[in-house]
Design a protein around this motif. Sequence first.
Motif, PDB file in Angstrom:
ATOM      1  N   PHE A  90     -35.350  -8.360   2.105  1.00  0.00           N
ATOM      2  CA  PHE A  90     -36.038  -9.716   2.546  1.00  0.00           C
ATOM      3  C   PHE A  90     -34.838 -10.699   2.485  1.00  0.00           C
ATOM      4  CE2 PHE A  90     -38.052 -13.796   1.474  1.00  0.00           C
ATOM      5  CZ  PHE A  90     -38.485 -14.059   2.808  1.00  0.00           C
ATOM      6  N   GLY A  91     -34.439 -10.753   1.183  1.00  0.00           N
ATOM      7  CA  GLY A  91     -33.342 -11.906   1.147  1.00  0.00           C
ATOM      8  C   GLY A  91     -31.984 -11.569   1.993  1.00  0.00           C
ATOM      9  N   ILE A  92     -31.644 -10.394   2.026  1.00  0.00           N
ATOM     10  CA  ILE A  92     -30.442 -10.116   2.831  1.00  0.00           C
ATOM     11  C   ILE A  92     -30.684 -10.342   4.322  1.00  0.00           C
ATOM     12  CG2 ILE A  92     -29.136  -8.174   3.888  1.00  0.00           C
ATOM     13  CD1 ILE A  92     -29.235  -6.590   1.081  1.00  0.00           C
ATOM     14  N   LEU A  93     -31.974 -10.162   4.947  1.00  0.00           N
ATOM     15  CA  LEU A  93     -32.396 -10.275   6.238  1.00  0.00           C
ATOM     16  C   LEU A  93     -32.242 -11.952   6.529  1.00  0.00           C
ATOM     17  CD1 LEU A  93     -33.477  -9.316   8.960  1.00  0.00           C
ATOM     18  CD2 LEU A  93     -35.810  -9.805   8.062  1.00  0.00           C
ATOM     19  N   VAL A  94     -32.855 -12.601   5.507  1.00  0.00           N
ATOM     20  CA  VAL A  94     -32.874 -13.896   5.616  1.00  0.00           C
ATOM     21  C   VAL A  94     -31.541 -14.556   5.381  1.00  0.00           C
ATOM     22  CG1 VAL A  94     -33.538 -16.237   4.497  1.00  0.00           C
ATOM     23  CG2 VAL A  94     -35.107 -14.525   4.652  1.00  0.00           C
ATOM     24  N   LYS A 104     -22.480 -13.551   2.264  1.00  0.00           N
ATOM     25  CA  LYS A 104     -23.714 -14.323   1.817  1.00  0.00           C
ATOM     26  C   LYS A 104     -24.878 -13.826   1.880  1.00  0.00           C
ATOM     27  CE  LYS A 104     -21.606 -18.751   2.096  1.00  0.00           C
ATOM     28  NZ  LYS A 104     -21.889 -20.302   2.691  1.00  0.00           N
ATOM     29  N   ALA A 105     -25.229 -12.804   2.841  1.00  0.00           N
ATOM     30  CA  ALA A 105     -26.477 -12.298   2.872  1.00  0.00           C
ATOM     31  C   ALA A 105     -26.773 -11.203   1.627  1.00  0.00           C
ATOM     32  CB  ALA A 105     -26.232 -11.334   4.048  1.00  0.00           C
ATOM     33  N   ALA A 106     -25.694 -10.777   1.218  1.00  0.00           N
ATOM     34  CA  ALA A 106     -25.692  -9.803   0.113  1.00  0.00           C
ATOM     35  C   ALA A 106     -26.273 -10.576  -1.224  1.00  0.00           C
ATOM     36  CB  ALA A 106     -24.576  -8.982  -0.114  1.00  0.00           C
TER      37      ALA A 106
END
Length: 193
Positions: A90-94, A104-106
Motif C-alpha cells: 500500500f505504501g509503495i503504491l501511494v 521514494k516509493a520504497a
Amino acid sequence: MPYPIAHVMFFVFCICAVMVYALLGAFFRKELAYRNYKNILLLLFAGAGGALLPDIMAAYGIITGGSMQHCTIGPVSTHSILFGVSAVLFGILVGYVAYRDSGKAAYMGIFSGSAFLSHLLLDDIAGYEMDYLYPFFRPISMFSYVDSQFARTDLLQYMLASYVAIMSIFIVIMLALFALSHLGFEFRYKSDE
C-alpha cells in the motif's frame, strides 16, 4: 482493542516523534510552503493507512452492517507480519503514484509497514494476543511477560520476553526514522566544537 484514532495517534506522536518535531519547528519558523503540506498529508495518509490496515475487516463490517470480527480475511490473520506485506505494498503504491520515483516509493512502503507494526504493538500492549508469525506459530502477547512477577515465571524467560518486547518497539521506531530520513525529515546532531 484500541480505537482507530488511538492507533493513528500512537504512530504519529510516539513512533514518528521526529516528524512532529521537524514539522512544528518548520511551522513556527514559517518555512512550510504549500507544496510541503501535500508531502506531509501524503505521509500521514500512508502512515494512517498502514496503522489502520489490520482492522480493515471491522471497517467493512461497519459499512455493511455485518460482523465486527476483524482479525481475519478468510484464513489469513490481519494481525500478522504476513498480512503486513499488504501495508508495505500500500505504501509503495501511494509513494509511486505521488512521486513516480521507485526509491521514494520504497521508503513510503517502509513507512507504511512501520505504521502497521505499530498497530500490532499497541494491540499487544493493550493485552491482546497477536498472530505475529501466522501461520507458523500460535498467537502470543510479548508485553504480558513485561508486567509479570519473578515468582510466577522463570528469570530467563522473563528477561528474554522483556528484551523482545522492548526491542520490537525500538525496531519499529528505527524503521520509521529510516524512512522519514529519506523522505525529507531529519533530526541532526550538532557538535559543540
